[in-house]
Design a protein around this motif. Structure first.
Motif, PDB file in Angstrom:
ATOM      1  N   ARG A 189       4.380   6.228  10.046  1.00 29.55           N
ATOM      2  CA  ARG A 189       2.925   6.142   9.867  1.00 29.55           C
ATOM      3  C   ARG A 189       2.443   4.704  10.002  1.00 29.55           C
ATOM      4  O   ARG A 189       1.501   4.410  10.730  1.00 29.55           O
ATOM      5  N   SER A 210       0.906   5.268  -0.063  1.00 29.98           N
ATOM      6  CA  SER A 210       0.042   6.423   0.166  1.00 29.98           C
ATOM      7  C   SER A 210       0.667   7.688  -0.416  1.00 29.98           C
ATOM      8  O   SER A 210       1.808   7.684  -0.867  1.00 29.98           O
ATOM      9  N   LYS A 211      -0.098   8.773  -0.376  1.00 26.94           N
ATOM     10  CA  LYS A 211       0.411  10.059  -0.853  1.00 26.94           C
ATOM     11  C   LYS A 211       1.632  10.497  -0.062  1.00 26.94           C
ATOM     12  O   LYS A 211       2.581  11.025  -0.632  1.00 26.94           O
ATOM     13  N   ILE A 212       1.615  10.282   1.252  1.00 23.48           N
ATOM     14  CA  ILE A 212       2.745  10.706   2.076  1.00 23.48           C
ATOM     15  C   ILE A 212       4.006   9.920   1.710  1.00 23.48           C
ATOM     16  O   ILE A 212       5.112  10.454   1.776  1.00 23.48           O
ATOM     17  N   ASP A 213       3.850   8.664   1.282  1.00 23.60           N
ATOM     18  CA  ASP A 213       5.001   7.878   0.833  1.00 23.60           C
ATOM     19  C   ASP A 213       5.645   8.536  -0.391  1.00 23.60           C
ATOM     20  O   ASP A 213       6.864   8.700  -0.453  1.00 23.60           O
ATOM     21  N   VAL A 214       4.814   8.906  -1.350  1.00 24.21           N
ATOM     22  CA  VAL A 214       5.307   9.527  -2.578  1.00 24.21           C
ATOM     23  C   VAL A 214       5.912  10.900  -2.276  1.00 24.21           C
ATOM     24  O   VAL A 214       6.986  11.244  -2.794  1.00 24.21           O
ATOM     25  N   ILE A 215       5.265  11.667  -1.414  1.00 19.18           N
ATOM     26  CA  ILE A 215       5.789  12.983  -1.028  1.00 19.18           C
ATOM     27  C   ILE A 215       7.147  12.827  -0.359  1.00 19.18           C
ATOM     28  O   ILE A 215       8.083  13.597  -0.627  1.00 19.18           O
ATOM     29  N   SER A 216       7.296  11.828   0.491  1.00 21.32           N
ATOM     30  CA  SER A 216       8.564  11.582   1.170  1.00 21.32           C
ATOM     31  C   SER A 216       9.674  11.265   0.169  1.00 21.32           C
ATOM     32  O   SER A 216      10.785  11.774   0.271  1.00 21.32           O
ATOM     33  N   PRO A 260       6.839   7.342   6.094  1.00 24.04           N
ATOM     34  CA  PRO A 260       6.025   6.150   5.790  1.00 24.04           C
ATOM     35  C   PRO A 260       6.155   5.045   6.848  1.00 24.04           C
ATOM     36  O   PRO A 260       5.164   4.417   7.229  1.00 24.04           O
ATOM     37  N   HIS A 298       0.850  -1.192   0.000  1.00 18.79           N
ATOM     38  CA  HIS A 298       0.000   0.000   0.000  1.00 18.79           C
ATOM     39  C   HIS A 298       0.886   1.243   0.000  1.00 18.79           C
ATOM     40  O   HIS A 298       1.643   1.476   0.932  1.00 18.79           O
TER      41      HIS A 298
END
Length: 158
Positions: free
Chosen positions: A95, A52-58, A92, A50
């Motif tokens: 989280r 998430s957006k925060i993963d991509v932002i990181s 990530p 999975h």
């Protein structure tokens, strides 16, 4: 995402430490980079699927850090930038561990905490460029371990 970002940041920190005369103390950073890339490859096949957006932002934040380091060519500024990128890369994992703390292996982070502590002590040259990275990663691991312990204590026993 986290392991790839950490490996990339460790590679840059290792380079900055070597250029700044860290000596044998940089060994823990270099080994961390190699181990991180190995774990990232394994995680592609068996890790968290999975994203998430925060993963991509990181990940993009870490990449931006690399670009700024390439522009500045200053080892200390590079270390400061990659510490920020490393922290973004930790998001990530933080989280996921906050939501599912029992899925993280706490001993991994305790050993990492010890590794960075000993790496700090082993530095041949103590200056901001050589010492800041292991000190910051030590603190991040300490915060993570603390959060993990608190979250595990909050959850009912299954």
């Amino acid at each position: 995402f986290s392991w790839f970002v950490w490996a990339l940041m460790s590679t840059i920190a290792f380079s900055a430490q070597i250029v700044s005369g860290s000596g044998i103390g940089a060994l823990s950073t270099g080994i961390t980079a190699l181990a991180g890339f190995s774990i990232a490859v394994v995680a592609i096949f068996w890790g968290e699927k999975h994203i998430s957006k925060i993963d991509v932002i990181s990940l993009f934040g870490a990449m931006i850090g690399i670009v700024f380091w390439g522009i500045t060519r200053d080892p200390l500024l590079a270390v400061v930038i990659i510490i920020g990128a490393y922290a973004l890369g930790f998001i990530p994992t933080f989280r996921k561990a906050y939501v599912r703390p029992c899925e993280e292996t706490e001993v991994t982070y305790v050993l990492s905490l010890l590794k960075w502590g000993f790496g700090f002590i082993a530095l041949a040259s103590f200056n901001f460029t050589t010492a800041l990275y292991p000190a910051a990663i030590f603190v991040m691991n300490l915060i993570f371990i603390s959060m993990l312990s608190v979250r595990r204590a909050e959850l009912p026993i299954h």
